[in-house]
Design a protein around this motif. Structure first.
Motif, PDB file in Angstrom:
ATOM      1  N   ASN A  90       0.830  -1.215   0.000  1.00  0.00           N
ATOM      2  CA  ASN A  90       0.000   0.000   0.000  1.00  0.00           C
ATOM      3  C   ASN A  90       0.857   1.254   0.000  1.00  0.00           C
ATOM      4  OD1 ASN A  90      -2.649  -0.989  -0.161  1.00  0.00           O
ATOM      5  ND2 ASN A  90      -2.668  -1.511   2.008  1.00  0.00           N
ATOM      6  N   ALA A  91       1.942   1.225   0.747  1.00  0.00           N
ATOM      7  CA  ALA A  91       2.842   2.386   0.782  1.00  0.00           C
ATOM      8  C   ALA A  91       3.448   2.633  -0.599  1.00  0.00           C
ATOM      9  CB  ALA A  91       3.935   2.169   1.824  1.00  0.00           C
ATOM     10  N   ALA A  92       3.780   1.565  -1.296  1.00  0.00           N
ATOM     11  CA  ALA A  92       4.367   1.698  -2.639  1.00  0.00           C
ATOM     12  C   ALA A  92       3.349   2.287  -3.616  1.00  0.00           C
ATOM     13  CB  ALA A  92       4.859   0.335  -3.130  1.00  0.00           C
ATOM     14  N   ILE A  93       2.105   1.832  -3.523  1.00  0.00           N
ATOM     15  CA  ILE A  93       1.055   2.316  -4.430  1.00  0.00           C
ATOM     16  C   ILE A  93       0.756   3.801  -4.160  1.00  0.00           C
ATOM     17  CG2 ILE A  93      -1.375   2.021  -5.164  1.00  0.00           C
ATOM     18  CD1 ILE A  93       0.491  -0.280  -6.076  1.00  0.00           C
ATOM     19  N   GLU A  94       0.884   4.213  -2.892  1.00  0.00           N
ATOM     20  CA  GLU A  94       0.703   5.635  -2.556  1.00  0.00           C
ATOM     21  C   GLU A  94       1.661   6.511  -3.360  1.00  0.00           C
ATOM     22  OE1 GLU A  94      -1.456   7.364  -0.716  1.00  0.00           O
ATOM     23  OE2 GLU A  94      -2.557   5.478  -0.467  1.00  0.00           O
ATOM     24  N   LYS A  95       2.836   5.964  -3.634  1.00  0.00           N
ATOM     25  CA  LYS A  95       3.845   6.734  -4.382  1.00  0.00           C
ATOM     26  C   LYS A  95       3.600   6.705  -5.889  1.00  0.00           C
ATOM     27  CE  LYS A  95       7.452   5.529  -1.216  1.00  0.00           C
ATOM     28  NZ  LYS A  95       8.599   4.641  -1.225  1.00  0.00           N
ATOM     29  N   SER A  96       2.759   5.790  -6.362  1.00  0.00           N
ATOM     30  CA  SER A  96       2.418   5.711  -7.790  1.00  0.00           C
ATOM     31  C   SER A  96       0.900   5.693  -7.925  1.00  0.00           C
ATOM     32  CB  SER A  96       2.996   4.436  -8.413  1.00  0.00           C
ATOM     33  OG  SER A  96       4.352   4.578  -8.698  1.00  0.00           O
ATOM     34  N   PRO A  97       0.266   6.840  -7.703  1.00  0.00           N
ATOM     35  CA  PRO A  97      -1.218   6.871  -7.663  1.00  0.00           C
ATOM     36  C   PRO A  97      -1.859   6.355  -8.946  1.00  0.00           C
ATOM     37  CG  PRO A  97      -0.259   8.992  -7.037  1.00  0.00           C
ATOM     38  CD  PRO A  97       0.875   8.153  -7.533  1.00  0.00           C
ATOM     39  N   GLU A  98      -1.116   6.403 -10.065  1.00  0.00           N
ATOM     40  CA  GLU A  98      -1.704   5.900 -11.315  1.00  0.00           C
ATOM     41  C   GLU A  98      -1.975   4.390 -11.238  1.00  0.00           C
ATOM     42  OE1 GLU A  98       1.358   6.812 -10.829  1.00  0.00           O
ATOM     43  OE2 GLU A  98       2.802   5.937 -12.237  1.00  0.00           O
ATOM     44  N   LEU A  99      -1.393   3.732 -10.233  1.00  0.00           N
ATOM     45  CA  LEU A  99      -1.617   2.284 -10.090  1.00  0.00           C
ATOM     46  C   LEU A  99      -2.767   1.962  -9.145  1.00  0.00           C
ATOM     47  CD1 LEU A  99       2.069   1.006  -9.834  1.00  0.00           C
ATOM     48  CD2 LEU A  99       0.606   1.107 -11.852  1.00  0.00           C
ATOM     49  N   LYS A 100      -3.297   2.983  -8.504  1.00  0.00           N
ATOM     50  CA  LYS A 100      -4.392   2.773  -7.542  1.00  0.00           C
ATOM     51  C   LYS A 100      -5.589   2.141  -8.209  1.00  0.00           C
ATOM     52  CE  LYS A 100      -4.423   5.385  -3.315  1.00  0.00           C
ATOM     53  NZ  LYS A 100      -4.536   6.676  -2.682  1.00  0.00           N
ATOM     54  N   GLY A 101      -6.175   1.162  -7.551  1.00  0.00           N
ATOM     55  CA  GLY A 101      -7.383   0.530  -8.072  1.00  0.00           C
ATOM     56  C   GLY A 101      -7.120  -0.599  -9.041  1.00  0.00           C
ATOM     57  N   ARG A 102      -5.842  -0.797  -9.410  1.00  0.00           N
ATOM     58  CA  ARG A 102      -5.510  -1.931 -10.283  1.00  0.00           C
ATOM     59  C   ARG A 102      -5.588  -3.206  -9.469  1.00  0.00           C
ATOM     60  NH1 ARG A 102      -4.669  -0.304 -15.720  1.00  0.00           N
ATOM     61  NH2 ARG A 102      -3.548   1.656 -15.728  1.00  0.00           N
ATOM     62  N   SER A 103      -5.980  -4.291 -10.103  1.00  0.00           N
ATOM     63  CA  SER A 103      -6.044  -5.542  -9.360  1.00  0.00           C
ATOM     64  C   SER A 103      -4.629  -6.059  -9.118  1.00  0.00           C
ATOM     65  CB  SER A 103      -6.864  -6.582 -10.125  1.00  0.00           C
ATOM     66  OG  SER A 103      -6.057  -7.241 -11.079  1.00  0.00           O
ATOM     67  N   LEU A 104      -4.470  -6.769  -8.024  1.00  0.00           N
ATOM     68  CA  LEU A 104      -3.141  -7.295  -7.685  1.00  0.00           C
ATOM     69  C   LEU A 104      -2.622  -8.209  -8.798  1.00  0.00           C
ATOM     70  CD1 LEU A 104      -0.792  -7.571  -5.733  1.00  0.00           C
ATOM     71  CD2 LEU A 104      -2.061  -9.359  -4.520  1.00  0.00           C
ATOM     72  N   GLU A 105      -3.511  -9.056  -9.325  1.00  0.00           N
ATOM     73  CA  GLU A 105      -3.061  -9.996 -10.350  1.00  0.00           C
ATOM     74  C   GLU A 105      -2.657  -9.279 -11.631  1.00  0.00           C
ATOM     75  OE1 GLU A 105      -5.986 -13.140 -10.529  1.00  0.00           O
ATOM     76  OE2 GLU A 105      -5.354 -13.925  -8.575  1.00  0.00           O
ATOM     77  N   ALA A 106      -3.340  -8.178 -11.964  1.00  0.00           N
ATOM     78  CA  ALA A 106      -2.946  -7.407 -13.150  1.00  0.00           C
ATOM     79  C   ALA A 106      -1.581  -6.756 -12.929  1.00  0.00           C
ATOM     80  CB  ALA A 106      -3.994  -6.353 -13.467  1.00  0.00           C
ATOM     81  N   LEU A 107      -1.335  -6.270 -11.721  1.00  0.00           N
ATOM     82  CA  LEU A 107      -0.027  -5.665 -11.427  1.00  0.00           C
ATOM     83  C   LEU A 107       1.080  -6.710 -11.560  1.00  0.00           C
ATOM     84  CD1 LEU A 107      -0.908  -3.488  -8.278  1.00  0.00           C
ATOM     85  CD2 LEU A 107      -0.438  -2.657 -10.594  1.00  0.00           C
ATOM     86  N   LEU A 108       0.830  -7.896 -11.014  1.00  0.00           N
ATOM     87  CA  LEU A 108       1.875  -8.931 -11.014  1.00  0.00           C
ATOM     88  C   LEU A 108       2.165  -9.441 -12.431  1.00  0.00           C
ATOM     89  CD1 LEU A 108       0.965 -11.036  -7.837  1.00  0.00           C
ATOM     90  CD2 LEU A 108       2.511  -9.081  -8.038  1.00  0.00           C
ATOM     91  N   ALA A 109       1.142  -9.418 -13.275  1.00  0.00           N
ATOM     92  CA  ALA A 109       1.331  -9.896 -14.653  1.00  0.00           C
ATOM     93  C   ALA A 109       2.053  -8.864 -15.512  1.00  0.00           C
ATOM     94  CB  ALA A 109      -0.023 -10.247 -15.267  1.00  0.00           C
ATOM     95  N   ASN A 110       2.292  -7.669 -14.952  1.00  0.00           N
ATOM     96  CA  ASN A 110       2.866  -6.566 -15.732  1.00  0.00           C
ATOM     97  C   ASN A 110       3.990  -5.856 -14.995  1.00  0.00           C
ATOM     98  OD1 ASN A 110       0.908  -6.101 -18.225  1.00  0.00           O
ATOM     99  ND2 ASN A 110      -0.355  -6.647 -16.463  1.00  0.00           N
ATOM    100  N   ILE A 111       4.797  -6.623 -14.277  1.00  0.00           N
ATOM    101  CA  ILE A 111       5.878  -6.019 -13.479  1.00  0.00           C
ATOM    102  C   ILE A 111       6.770  -5.129 -14.354  1.00  0.00           C
ATOM    103  CG2 ILE A 111       7.953  -6.528 -12.101  1.00  0.00           C
ATOM    104  CD1 ILE A 111       5.560  -7.377 -10.527  1.00  0.00           C
ATOM    105  N   GLU A 112       7.055  -5.609 -15.558  1.00  0.00           N
ATOM    106  CA  GLU A 112       7.975  -4.851 -16.427  1.00  0.00           C
ATOM    107  C   GLU A 112       7.432  -3.493 -16.850  1.00  0.00           C
ATOM    108  OE1 GLU A 112       9.020  -7.672 -19.475  1.00  0.00           O
ATOM    109  OE2 GLU A 112      11.046  -7.831 -18.644  1.00  0.00           O
ATOM    110  N   GLN A 113       6.119  -3.337 -16.856  1.00  0.00           N
ATOM    111  CA  GLN A 113       5.492  -2.076 -17.274  1.00  0.00           C
ATOM    112  C   GLN A 113       5.441  -1.045 -16.152  1.00  0.00           C
ATOM    113  OE1 GLN A 113       4.119  -1.653 -20.396  1.00  0.00           O
ATOM    114  NE2 GLN A 113       4.896  -3.693 -20.914  1.00  0.00           N
ATOM    115  N   LEU A 114       5.708  -1.477 -14.931  1.00  0.00           N
ATOM    116  CA  LEU A 114       5.483  -0.585 -13.789  1.00  0.00           C
ATOM    117  C   LEU A 114       6.565   0.481 -13.702  1.00  0.00           C
ATOM    118  CD1 LEU A 114       4.395  -3.242 -11.127  1.00  0.00           C
ATOM    119  CD2 LEU A 114       2.972  -1.908 -12.686  1.00  0.00           C
TER     120      LEU A 114
END
Ligand code: MN
Length: 254
Positions: A90-114
């Protein structure tokens, strides 16, 4: 002049942030070359209504897995380690608000895009959150001792016997140097395999060498067994068969 310059700078920063946000185009989970129908865990297992990641309730008491996994280990593992992954994610997502609301599985499937500053935190803390949420589901008290149905057939087709599977799985778990996980995963055709991942990586991640939908995952970090089994990971991996929830594993296999 000064005002105009700082104004342009603000605009530049704003435009860059928007461009960066637009560049993050998260693809759906994809393994083995084809998009499959999710992992079987719901988003509500990972996050609350406010969109923040959260620790879901443990489905049983800390002492429910005694004597194979002791209550103290469960308490520390769930309320300290797992909670820590959630808080840091949660602390990490606070620093990248554009990632807020993304599903965890979508984030994990796209590590390289982050975004670079968030990527490692999502990989480690987000991986930790997913892996532990999954782990609490595939173990449990009064577990059935054997797989059944379609899962059993697929396991026999692959390993010839349940005992042979257990032997291979434990061997793979013993082969993880340092911290990591041992998994049984399926591809989109229902074909099973045993793979390992380092640290908190898992086979949903785009960066993982081995891909697949996890149907069983066992934590082999020392924190998962050290209080009871000390350095003897083999004893932990022998005890774990008493608490694998094969009903849940069969359900995840589909
Ligand atoms: Mn752990």
């Amino acid at each position: 002049m000064k005002t105009q310059s700082s104004h342009s700078r603000r605009n530049f920063i704003k435009t860059s942030a928007l461009a960066a946000a637009g560049a993050i185009n998260l693809v759906a989970l994809d393994w083995n070359g084809a998009v499959a129908a999710g992992t079987g865990l719901r988003e509500s297992n990972f996050s609350g209504d406010d969109g923040a990641f959260k620790l879901a309730a443990l489905p049983y008491a800390y002492n429910a897995l005694e004597p194979f996994i002791d209550a103290k280990t469960m308490e520390v593992h769930y309320s300290k380690h797992h909670q820590g992954y959630v808080d840091k994610l949660n602390a990490a997502i606070e620093k990248s608000p554009e990632l807020k609301g993304r599903s965890l599985e979508a984030l994990l499937a796209n590590i390289e895009q982050l975004p670079e500053g968030t990527r490692n935190a999502v990989r480690n803390q987000g991986g930790g959150h997913w892996n532990h949420t999954f782990f609490w589901q595939v173990i449990g008290p009064k577990a059935e001792q054997q797989p059944s149905g379609k899962l059993k057939d697929a396991m026999i087709a692959k390993w010839e016997s349940f005992d042979k599977f257990k032997e291979e799985f434990s061997k793979a778990g013993m082969g993880v140097f340092g911290s990591g996980w041992v998994w049984m995963v399926t591809d989109n055709n229902g074909k099973l395999s045993i793979v390992t991942t380092p640290n908190q990586d898992n086979t949903l991640m785009d960066i993982s060498k081995d891909k697949g939908k996890p149907v069983l995952g066992i934590d082999v970090w020392e924190h998962a067994y050290y209080l009871k089994h000390q350095n003897k990971r083999a004893d932990y991996l022998a005890d774990i068969w008493n608490v694998v929830n094969w009903k849940k594993v069969a359900e995840l296999y589909g």
